[in-house]
Design an enzyme around this catalytic site. Structure first.
Site, PDB file in Angstrom:
ATOM      1  N   LYS A  94       0.828  -1.213   0.000  1.00 56.23           N
ATOM      2  CA  LYS A  94       0.000   0.000   0.000  1.00 56.23           C
ATOM      3  C   LYS A  94       0.856   1.252   0.000  1.00 56.23           C
ATOM      4  O   LYS A  94       0.473   2.261  -0.577  1.00 56.23           O
ATOM      5  CB  LYS A  94      -0.985   0.004   1.173  1.00 56.23           C
ATOM      6  CG  LYS A  94      -2.102  -1.015   0.981  1.00 56.23           C
ATOM      7  CD  LYS A  94      -3.374  -0.649   1.716  1.00 56.23           C
ATOM      8  CE  LYS A  94      -4.480  -1.641   1.383  1.00 56.23           C
ATOM      9  NZ  LYS A  94      -5.695  -1.473   2.171  1.00 56.23           N
ATOM     10  N   LYS A 154      -6.647 -12.417  -8.494  1.00 57.76           N
ATOM     11  CA  LYS A 154      -7.944 -12.669  -7.857  1.00 57.76           C
ATOM     12  C   LYS A 154      -8.946 -11.564  -8.170  1.00 57.76           C
ATOM     13  O   LYS A 154      -8.557 -10.414  -8.420  1.00 57.76           O
ATOM     14  CB  LYS A 154      -7.771 -12.881  -6.351  1.00 57.76           C
ATOM     15  CG  LYS A 154      -7.430 -11.638  -5.576  1.00 57.76           C
ATOM     16  CD  LYS A 154      -7.661 -11.827  -4.085  1.00 57.76           C
ATOM     17  CE  LYS A 154      -7.694 -10.449  -3.434  1.00 57.76           C
ATOM     18  NZ  LYS A 154      -8.216 -10.394  -2.111  1.00 57.76           N
ATOM     19  N   LYS A 175     -12.145  -5.612  -6.109  1.00 58.44           N
ATOM     20  CA  LYS A 175     -12.962  -4.428  -6.423  1.00 58.44           C
ATOM     21  C   LYS A 175     -12.180  -3.377  -7.208  1.00 58.44           C
ATOM     22  O   LYS A 175     -12.775  -2.536  -7.875  1.00 58.44           O
ATOM     23  CB  LYS A 175     -13.563  -3.834  -5.156  1.00 58.44           C
ATOM     24  CG  LYS A 175     -12.530  -3.382  -4.168  1.00 58.44           C
ATOM     25  CD  LYS A 175     -13.147  -3.119  -2.821  1.00 58.44           C
ATOM     26  CE  LYS A 175     -12.096  -3.164  -1.750  1.00 58.44           C
ATOM     27  NZ  LYS A 175     -12.430  -3.946  -0.594  1.00 58.44           N
TER      28      LYS A 175
HETATM   29  P1  ATP Z   1      -8.996  -5.367  -2.545  1.00 63.13           P
HETATM   30  O1  ATP Z   1      -9.716  -5.057  -3.805  1.00 63.13           O
HETATM   31  O2  ATP Z   1      -8.548  -4.165  -1.766  1.00 63.13           O
HETATM   32  O3  ATP Z   1      -7.942  -6.432  -2.698  1.00 63.13           O
HETATM   33  P2  ATP Z   1     -10.949  -7.261  -1.858  1.00 63.13           P
HETATM   34  O4  ATP Z   1     -12.081  -6.865  -2.720  1.00 63.13           O
HETATM   35  O5  ATP Z   1     -10.060  -8.352  -2.293  1.00 63.13           O
HETATM   36  O6  ATP Z   1     -10.068  -5.995  -1.545  1.00 63.13           O
HETATM   37  P3  ATP Z   1     -10.972  -7.830   0.965  1.00 63.13           P
HETATM   38  O7  ATP Z   1     -11.506  -6.747   1.819  1.00 63.13           O
HETATM   39  O8  ATP Z   1      -9.492  -8.022   0.913  1.00 63.13           O
HETATM   40  O9  ATP Z   1     -11.593  -7.646  -0.488  1.00 63.13           O
HETATM   41  O10 ATP Z   1     -11.603  -9.226   1.367  1.00 63.13           O
HETATM   42  C1  ATP Z   1     -12.706  -9.431   2.211  1.00 63.13           C
HETATM   43  C2  ATP Z   1     -12.965 -10.924   2.311  1.00 63.13           C
HETATM   44  O11 ATP Z   1     -13.356 -11.449   1.044  1.00 63.13           O
HETATM   45  C3  ATP Z   1     -11.751 -11.729   2.752  1.00 63.13           C
HETATM   46  O12 ATP Z   1     -12.162 -12.749   3.642  1.00 63.13           O
HETATM   47  C4  ATP Z   1     -11.232 -12.315   1.464  1.00 63.13           C
HETATM   48  O13 ATP Z   1     -10.584 -13.531   1.648  1.00 63.13           O
HETATM   49  C5  ATP Z   1     -12.501 -12.505   0.648  1.00 63.13           C
HETATM   50  N1  ATP Z   1     -12.184 -12.358  -0.778  1.00 63.13           N
HETATM   51  C6  ATP Z   1     -11.827 -11.219  -1.405  1.00 63.13           C
HETATM   52  N2  ATP Z   1     -11.616 -11.442  -2.717  1.00 63.13           N
HETATM   53  C7  ATP Z   1     -11.835 -12.759  -2.913  1.00 63.13           C
HETATM   54  C8  ATP Z   1     -11.782 -13.608  -4.059  1.00 63.13           C
HETATM   55  N3  ATP Z   1     -11.466 -13.133  -5.237  1.00 63.13           N
HETATM   56  N4  ATP Z   1     -12.067 -14.918  -3.913  1.00 63.13           N
HETATM   57  C9  ATP Z   1     -12.407 -15.403  -2.717  1.00 63.13           C
HETATM   58  N5  ATP Z   1     -12.486 -14.670  -1.590  1.00 63.13           N
HETATM   59  C10 ATP Z   1     -12.202 -13.362  -1.678  1.00 63.13           C
END
Ligand code: ATP
Ligand code: LTN
Length: 335
Positions: free
Chosen positions: A117, A199, A202
Site C-alpha cells: 500500500k 484474484k 474491487k
Molecule cells: P482489494 O480489492 O482491496 O484487494 P478485496 O475486494 O479483495 O479488496 P478484501 O476486503 O481483501 O476484499 O476481502 C474481504 C474478504 O473477502 C476476505 O475474507 C477475502 O478472503 C474474501 N475475498 C476477497 N476477494 C476474494 C476472491 N477473489 N475470492 C475469494 N475470496 C475473496
C-alpha cells in the site's frame, strides 16, 4: 434467547472501501452465514481501517451502510450474529493504542500489505497505514475469538496478532485468547474474469462482478470473460492449462452445487459460447435475491439503524470487559 455460553467465538471484518463482489460472497460471506449455529459470531464493517487510504466521506458512509445491508441480504441474521460498525465501539481505538505499545517497529516494517500500500499510495504513507496491524489485533483480541476467518492475504496480520497476544500474556498473565486464523478451503478463491491469474478484486471493475450488478451487466461481463487460447475449446477442469475455464467452472459449481464432472458432462460437445452465458445466468440468479433484498433494506433506514445500534451495544459489552482487564493489568487507575 439462544444459549451461546459454550459456543466457540468467531470474528471477521471487511473494509467498506468499495462495493462487495462475488469473490467476497463466495469466498467469505456465504460461508460466514453457515457458521451461526456452531459459533458465537461477530462480523463488522472495518470503517476505521479504510481511512488509512483517503476516502470520500459521503461515499464511505454509503459503502458502510450498504455493506451492512448486504451482510444481512447474504444471510447474516442480525438476531443470531453480532453485526456492527467498528467506529461505533470505541474500545477498538483504545485497545489499538495499548497494543501499539507492545508491537515492534521491525514487525510492522515487515508487513507485506504495508509495503504494497505504501508503494501504491506513495503520496500518503501515513502513520495509520503503518500501525494498521495493531488496530486489527485490537479488533480481534477484544472479543477473545477462537477463530478468525480471513483470506490468505490477511494471514500475516493474524500471525502478528497472535504474537502480540502471546507477548502481552507473557507479561501480565492470560489476558487474551490466542486465536487461530481460519483460511477457507481451496476453490474459495475466485479469479478476475479478465485476468484469471489475479484474484477478483474491487479495484478491477471489468473483471469483477459486484453483488449489486444488474443481470444484464452480469451477462455482459461473463460473455466477455477470458477463456483459454488452447485449441481444445471444451469445458474441462484443468487449472494449470485452462485457468480461465477452471475459474468459470468453480463459479458455476459454487452457484449451482454441481460437481466438475457434472459440469463437464453438461457442456460436452458445446463450446464456450454456450458455457459462458450459462455461468452468467447462474450467477445472476444467485445474486438476484441478494441485490433485491439489499435494495429493500437500504430503503429501510430505521431498520438498519436498529441493527447497527443493537450490534454496537452487544459488541461493546464484550469489548469493554477485555479493555477493563487490559487497563488494570498495565497499571491504569480504575475510574
Ligand atoms: P482489494 O480489492 O482491496 O484487494 P478485496 O475486494 O479483495 O479488496 P478484501 O476486503 O481483501 O476484499 O476481502 C474481504 C474478504 O473477502 C476476505 O475474507 C477475502 O478472503 C474474501 N475475498 C476477497 N476477494 C476474494 C476472491 N477473489 N475470492 C475469494 N475470496 C475473496
Ligand atoms: N484487514 C482486513 C479487514 C479487517 C479484519 C479485521 C479482518 C480489519 N480488522 C479483524 C479480520 C479480523 C482486510 O483488509 N481484509
Amino acid at each position: 434467547m439462544e444459549n451461546t455460553i459454550e459456543k466457540k467465538v468467531l470474528l471477521s471484518g471487511i473494509q467498506p472501501s468499495g462495493d462487495l463482489h462475488l469473490g467476497n460472497y463466495l469466498g467469505a460471506i456465504r460461508n460466514w452465514a453457515r457458521l451461526a449455529d456452531e459459533f458465537d459470531c461477530y462480523f463488522f464493517m472495518a470503517d476505521m481501517h479504510t481511512i488509512t487510504v483517503r476516502q470520500d466521506p459521503p461515499t464511505l458512509r454509503r459503502h458502510t451502510l450498504q455493506q451492512l445491508a448486504q451482510y444481512i441480504a447474504c444471510g447474516l441474521d442480525p438476531q443470531r450474529n453480532t453485526l456492527f460498525i467498528q467506529s461505533h465501539v470505541h474500545e477498538h481505538a483504545e485497545l489499538a493504542w495499548v497494543l501499539g505499545c507492545y508491537t515492534m517497529f521491525g514487525e510492522l516494517s515487515r508487513m507485506t500489505q504495508f509495503k504494497d500500500k505504501s508503494s501504491k499510495h506513495s503520496e500518503n504513507i501515513n502513520a495509520g497505514l503503518f500501525t494498521y496491524p495493531a488496530l486489527m489485533a485490537a479488533d480481534i483480541l477484544l472479543y477473545q475469538p477462537d477463530y478468525v476467518p480471513v483470506g490468505e492475504d490477511q494471514k500475516q496480520h493474524c500471525e502478528l496478532t497472535r504474537d502480540i497476544a502471546q507477548r502481552f500474556n507473557n507479561l501480565y498473565g492470560e489476558v487474551f485468547k490466542v486465536p487461530e486464523p481460519y483460511i477457507p478451503k481451496v476453490g474459495a478463491r475466485i479469479m478476475s474474469l479478465t485476468d484469471p491469474a489475479s484474484k477478483m478484486s474491487k479495484s478491477d471493475a471489468a473483471g469483477c462482478v459486484f453483488l449489486l450488478d444488474k443481470p444484464e451487466d452480469i451477462m455482459r461481463k461473463f460473455k466477455k470473460a477470458v477463456t483459454d487460447s488452447d485449441t481444445e475449446r471444451c469445458v474441462r477442469y484443468d487449472p494449470q492449462t485452462k485457468p480461465g475455464v477452471a475459474n468459470l467452472m468453480s463459479i458455476y459449481a459454487s452457484c449451482t452445487g454441481r460437481t466438475f464432472d457434472e459440469i463437464e458432462a453438461e457442456f460436452e460437445g458445446k463450446g464456450y459460447g454456450v458455457f459462458k452465458p450459462a455461468v452468467g445466468e447462474a450467477v445472476a440468479e444467485t445474486l438476484r435475491p441478494i441485490r433485491e433484498e439489499s435494495e429493500r433494506i437500504m430503503k429501510d433506514k430505521a431498520y438498519l439503524e436498529s441493527v447497527y445500534r443493537d450490534g454496537a451495544e452487544r459488541a461493546s459489552r464484550t469489548a469493554r470487559r477485555t479493555l477493563n482487564k487490559v487497563y488494570k493489568k498495565v497499571g491504569f487507575v480504575a475510574k
